[in-house]
Design an enzyme around this catalytic site. Structure first.
Site, PDB file in Angstrom:
ATOM      1  N   CYS A 104       0.759  -1.299   0.597  1.00  0.00           N
ATOM      2  CA  CYS A 104       0.262  -0.063  -0.115  1.00  0.00           C
ATOM      3  C   CYS A 104       1.564   1.020  -0.181  1.00  0.00           C
ATOM      4  O   CYS A 104       2.026   1.261   0.781  1.00  0.00           O
ATOM      5  CB  CYS A 104      -0.827  -0.441   1.207  1.00  0.00           C
ATOM      6  SG  CYS A 104      -2.355   1.231   1.402  1.00  0.00           S
TER       7      CYS A 104
ATOM      8  N   LYS B 244     -13.181   8.530  -3.709  1.00  0.00           N
ATOM      9  CA  LYS B 244     -12.770   6.984  -3.036  1.00  0.00           C
ATOM     10  C   LYS B 244     -13.474   5.921  -3.699  1.00  0.00           C
ATOM     11  O   LYS B 244     -13.876   6.067  -4.192  1.00  0.00           O
ATOM     12  CB  LYS B 244     -13.813   7.195  -1.124  1.00  0.00           C
ATOM     13  CG  LYS B 244     -13.265   9.035  -0.608  1.00  0.00           C
ATOM     14  CD  LYS B 244     -12.297   8.235  -0.227  1.00  0.00           C
ATOM     15  CE  LYS B 244     -12.451   7.103   1.464  1.00  0.00           C
ATOM     16  NZ  LYS B 244     -10.602   7.615   2.020  1.00  0.00           N
TER      17      LYS B 244
ATOM     18  N   HIS C 289       4.667   2.084   1.583  1.00  0.00           N
ATOM     19  CA  HIS C 289       4.136   2.286   3.485  1.00  0.00           C
ATOM     20  C   HIS C 289       4.051   0.779   3.891  1.00  0.00           C
ATOM     21  O   HIS C 289       3.607   1.032   5.094  1.00  0.00           O
ATOM     22  CB  HIS C 289       3.588   3.809   3.672  1.00  0.00           C
ATOM     23  CG  HIS C 289       2.019   3.531   3.469  1.00  0.00           C
ATOM     24  ND1 HIS C 289       1.364   4.990   2.630  1.00  0.00           N
ATOM     25  CD2 HIS C 289       1.505   2.683   3.187  1.00  0.00           C
ATOM     26  CE1 HIS C 289       0.858   4.724   2.269  1.00  0.00           C
ATOM     27  NE2 HIS C 289       0.119   3.415   2.853  1.00  0.00           N
TER      28      HIS C 289
ATOM     29  N   ASP D  14      -7.028  12.981   5.499  1.00  0.00           N
ATOM     30  CA  ASP D  14      -8.283  12.553   4.897  1.00  0.00           C
ATOM     31  C   ASP D  14      -8.760  13.369   3.929  1.00  0.00           C
ATOM     32  O   ASP D  14      -8.165  14.164   3.999  1.00  0.00           O
ATOM     33  CB  ASP D  14      -8.638  12.104   6.048  1.00  0.00           C
ATOM     34  CG  ASP D  14      -8.957  13.201   7.120  1.00  0.00           C
ATOM     35  OD1 ASP D  14      -9.349  13.854   6.755  1.00  0.00           O
ATOM     36  OD2 ASP D  14      -8.161  13.826   8.229  1.00  0.00           O
ATOM     37  N   MET D  15     -10.456  12.677   3.778  1.00  0.00           N
ATOM     38  CA  MET D  15     -10.568  13.766   3.088  1.00  0.00           C
ATOM     39  C   MET D  15     -10.438  14.776   2.827  1.00  0.00           C
ATOM     40  O   MET D  15     -10.541  16.079   1.971  1.00  0.00           O
ATOM     41  CB  MET D  15     -11.457  13.003   3.147  1.00  0.00           C
ATOM     42  CG  MET D  15     -11.899  11.162   2.665  1.00  0.00           C
ATOM     43  SD  MET D  15     -14.305  11.239   2.051  1.00  0.00           S
ATOM     44  CE  MET D  15     -14.713  10.989   3.223  1.00  0.00           C
TER      45      MET D  15
ATOM     46  N   HIS E 239       3.073   7.740   8.073  1.00  0.00           N
ATOM     47  CA  HIS E 239       2.921   7.744   6.293  1.00  0.00           C
ATOM     48  C   HIS E 239       1.922   7.943   6.105  1.00  0.00           C
ATOM     49  O   HIS E 239       0.739   7.910   5.360  1.00  0.00           O
ATOM     50  CB  HIS E 239       2.743   6.028   6.144  1.00  0.00           C
ATOM     51  CG  HIS E 239       1.596   5.769   7.000  1.00  0.00           C
ATOM     52  ND1 HIS E 239       0.936   5.371   8.137  1.00  0.00           N
ATOM     53  CD2 HIS E 239       0.750   4.600   6.646  1.00  0.00           C
ATOM     54  CE1 HIS E 239       0.484   4.364   8.614  1.00  0.00           C
ATOM     55  NE2 HIS E 239      -0.517   4.299   6.652  1.00  0.00           N
ATOM     56  N   GLY E 240       0.617   8.747   7.600  1.00  0.00           N
ATOM     57  CA  GLY E 240      -0.122   9.322   7.225  1.00  0.00           C
ATOM     58  C   GLY E 240      -0.964   9.845   8.504  1.00  0.00           C
ATOM     59  O   GLY E 240      -0.306  10.593   9.645  1.00  0.00           O
ATOM     60  N   ALA E 241      -2.600  10.229   8.308  1.00  0.00           N
ATOM     61  CA  ALA E 241      -2.171  10.907   9.817  1.00  0.00           C
ATOM     62  C   ALA E 241      -2.890   9.794  11.107  1.00  0.00           C
ATOM     63  O   ALA E 241      -2.905   9.541  12.174  1.00  0.00           O
ATOM     64  CB  ALA E 241      -3.770  11.209   9.455  1.00  0.00           C
TER      65      ALA E 241
ATOM     66  N   PHE F 137      -7.622   6.121  -2.529  1.00  0.00           N
ATOM     67  CA  PHE F 137      -8.350   7.499  -2.816  1.00  0.00           C
ATOM     68  C   PHE F 137      -7.437   7.866  -3.821  1.00  0.00           C
ATOM     69  O   PHE F 137      -6.344   7.514  -3.789  1.00  0.00           O
ATOM     70  CB  PHE F 137      -8.429   7.833  -1.561  1.00  0.00           C
ATOM     71  CG  PHE F 137      -6.994   9.355  -0.868  1.00  0.00           C
ATOM     72  CD1 PHE F 137      -6.777   9.888  -1.771  1.00  0.00           C
ATOM     73  CD2 PHE F 137      -6.330   8.493   0.374  1.00  0.00           C
ATOM     74  CE1 PHE F 137      -5.449  10.380  -1.608  1.00  0.00           C
ATOM     75  CE2 PHE F 137      -5.815   8.761   0.629  1.00  0.00           C
ATOM     76  CZ  PHE F 137      -5.013   9.951   0.005  1.00  0.00           C
TER      77      PHE F 137
END
Length: 480
Positions: free
Chosen positions: A98, A479, A328, A379-380, A403-405, A204
């Site tokens: 991913c 999404k 990731h 995020d969105m 790698h993100g929130a 997404f």
């Protein structure tokens, strides 16, 4: 457990080896006070469990977006000696590779805003998304073996992209150790119809604009400027990767018994890296990684076609080049300094991004003076960040960062608290358009389900494991 954790540096906490008898190394976690207070106790338990595995080097690590996962926590990083260490599917995860890709354009926010709805509709039409979604191309069993072996190179040879795309992808979009004969027929059967599809959940496609520049030199090197429109693609290896992980988890449970590896948690089933079982998993996982890179490449091609259709200009003339593509969820053979000695290790990154510092041989030549681009999606409803790797990351985290929130609410809780319509309307009021295969996915992936991305980016920056280059804000989201 938190009572045993001490703050050892700016935004850095340590779980001592004394916490658990089997721990071979301490656990280091990158957090601020707020995230430390809110982090679940069981995440610390998972960090401690990883620290018990044979051959682990320096630390069991967790990034600022860490939360509870299978085996390793999400956001977990660990490096194992290539001779004495182990490899674990629980340290990679089910969605092998991913990852995130960032594609630039020469369009501005003002250019795109009047055509945003048309553009999103075109992308939604061209890129299959949703649970069980199937790709637009049909490949044979022989062809899928080529995908698993060649990754992005296969896609480019089939004219789904440009030759120059390859240099701006981690590993050039191809793990050389891949061996398709070690991937089950069941996994291939799942992968055949899904190649070139987004999937569901937190995957997404996002149309963004550059809202803020933090480092002018790095931004210029990466090719981003204020108000520029960029595209972010977040997806992985679909059902094929999931099946590879499931197949080898069962295999590894037997291997752990065979090699008398004492597991603190059966979800950390593993085998010595150089054993037959360890090598088979690594080569099969490499196939999953190559499939994911090919998947993002096909999606990139169809996004370029979508832009061409809406703006009546070629993707070449729109300068739709890849800034970078990072994995990731992956295990990689790398060289790192351990106690002043350069060692061959296998670095597991599960929900973590590679963040190599300036001068590293594996960074594209045009970026080598800055460091590897690091893409951290929000995020969105929130921003995403383009950052770069650092020498400090090389010293402290085996060249890794967030790698993100990171999730704050489970999908079940999010569905109980919010409806898809409510979330969609709230985002529309912010000027963000959302298209999804189902309203349920919009509710599950609502902004409130995630940690504050600003917080995560600040911790990475302040601790020095990656540095901010640019902040992007969403205009429109597709999404799964």
């Amino acid at each position: 457990m938190k009572s045993t954790v001490t703050k050892i540096a700016e935004k850095t906490y340590q779980l001592p080896v004394s916490y658990k008898d089997c721990m071979r190394v301490p656990g280091n976690v990158y957090l601020d006070e707020l995230l430390f207070e809110n982090l679940q106790e069981d995440v610390f338990e998972q960090i401690a469990n990883v620290a018990c595995l044979p051959g682990i080097q320096k630390y069991s690590l967790a990034m600022p977006d860490c939360h509870y996962g299978y085996g390793f926590c999400i956001g977990g990083v660990a490096a194992f000696d290539e001779v004495t260490g182990v490899i674990s599917p629980g340290g990679v995860g089910f969605d092998i590779n991913c990852g995130v890709r960032l594609v630039k354009t020469n369009l501005t926010k003002n250019d795109v805003t009047p055509k945003l709805k048309e553009l999103l509709s075109e992308i939604f039409k061209n890129v299959p998304s949703g649970l069980g979604s199937k790709g637009k191309i049909r490949i044979t069993k022989d062809e899928i073996d080529s995908v698993l072996e060649e990754g992005v190179s296969w896609a480019v040879e089939e004219e789904y992209g440009w030759e120059r795309d390859i240099k701006h992808i981690e590993e050039h979009g191809k793990m050389k150790e891949a061996d398709p004969t070690l991937v089950s027929d069941n996994a291939k059967k799942r992968g055949l119809p899904q190649l070139g599809s987004l999937g569901s959940g937190n995957h997404f496609l996002e149309v963004q604009y550059v809202d803020e520049i933090f480092d002018e030199e790095a931004a210029k090197t990466f090719g981003v400027s204020p108000d520029q429109v960029v595209l972010m693609i977040h997806t992985g290896s679909r059902g094929l990767g999931h099946q590879i992980c499931a197949d080898y988890l069962r295999y590894m449970e037997n291997a752990a018994k065979k090699y008398n590896i004492k597991l603190p948690d059966r979800q950390l089933a593993c085998a010595p890296i150089n054993s037959e079982e360890g090598q088979k998993y690594f080569k099969a996982m490499s196939c999953g990684a190559n499939y994911a890179w090919a998947n993002r490449q096909l999606i990139t091609h169809w996004i370029r076609e979508s832009f061409e259709s809406v703006f009546k200009t070629s993707a070449e003339d729109l300068e739709m080049d890849i800034i970078y593509d990072v994995a990731h969820n992956i295990a990689k053979k790398e060289q790192h300094l351990v106690d002043g000695v350069l060692k061959n290790v296998v670095v597991h990154r599960k929900g973590a991004t590679r963040a190599f510092g300036p001068g590293h041989a594996e960074i594209p030549s045009d970026y080598v003076n800055i460091g590897q681009p690091v893409i951290i999606p929000g995020d969105m409803g929130t921003a995403s960040y383009l950052m770069h790797g650092t020498e400090k990351a090389m010293e402290q985290t085996f060249g890794s960062t967030a790698h993100g929130a990171g999730r704050a609410l489970s999908r079940v809780k999010a569905l109980k608290l919010y409806t898809g319509n409510e979330v969609q309307e709230a985002l529309q009021k912010k000027g963000i358009l959302v298209m999804a295969d189902s309203k349920g996915v919009i509710a599950e992936e609502c902004p409130e389900a995630y940690k504050d991305i600003e917080n995560v980016a600040d911790i990475c920056h302040d601790s020095g494991i990656s540095l901010k280059v640019a902040k992007m804000k969403p205009m429109g989201v597709v999404k799964g």
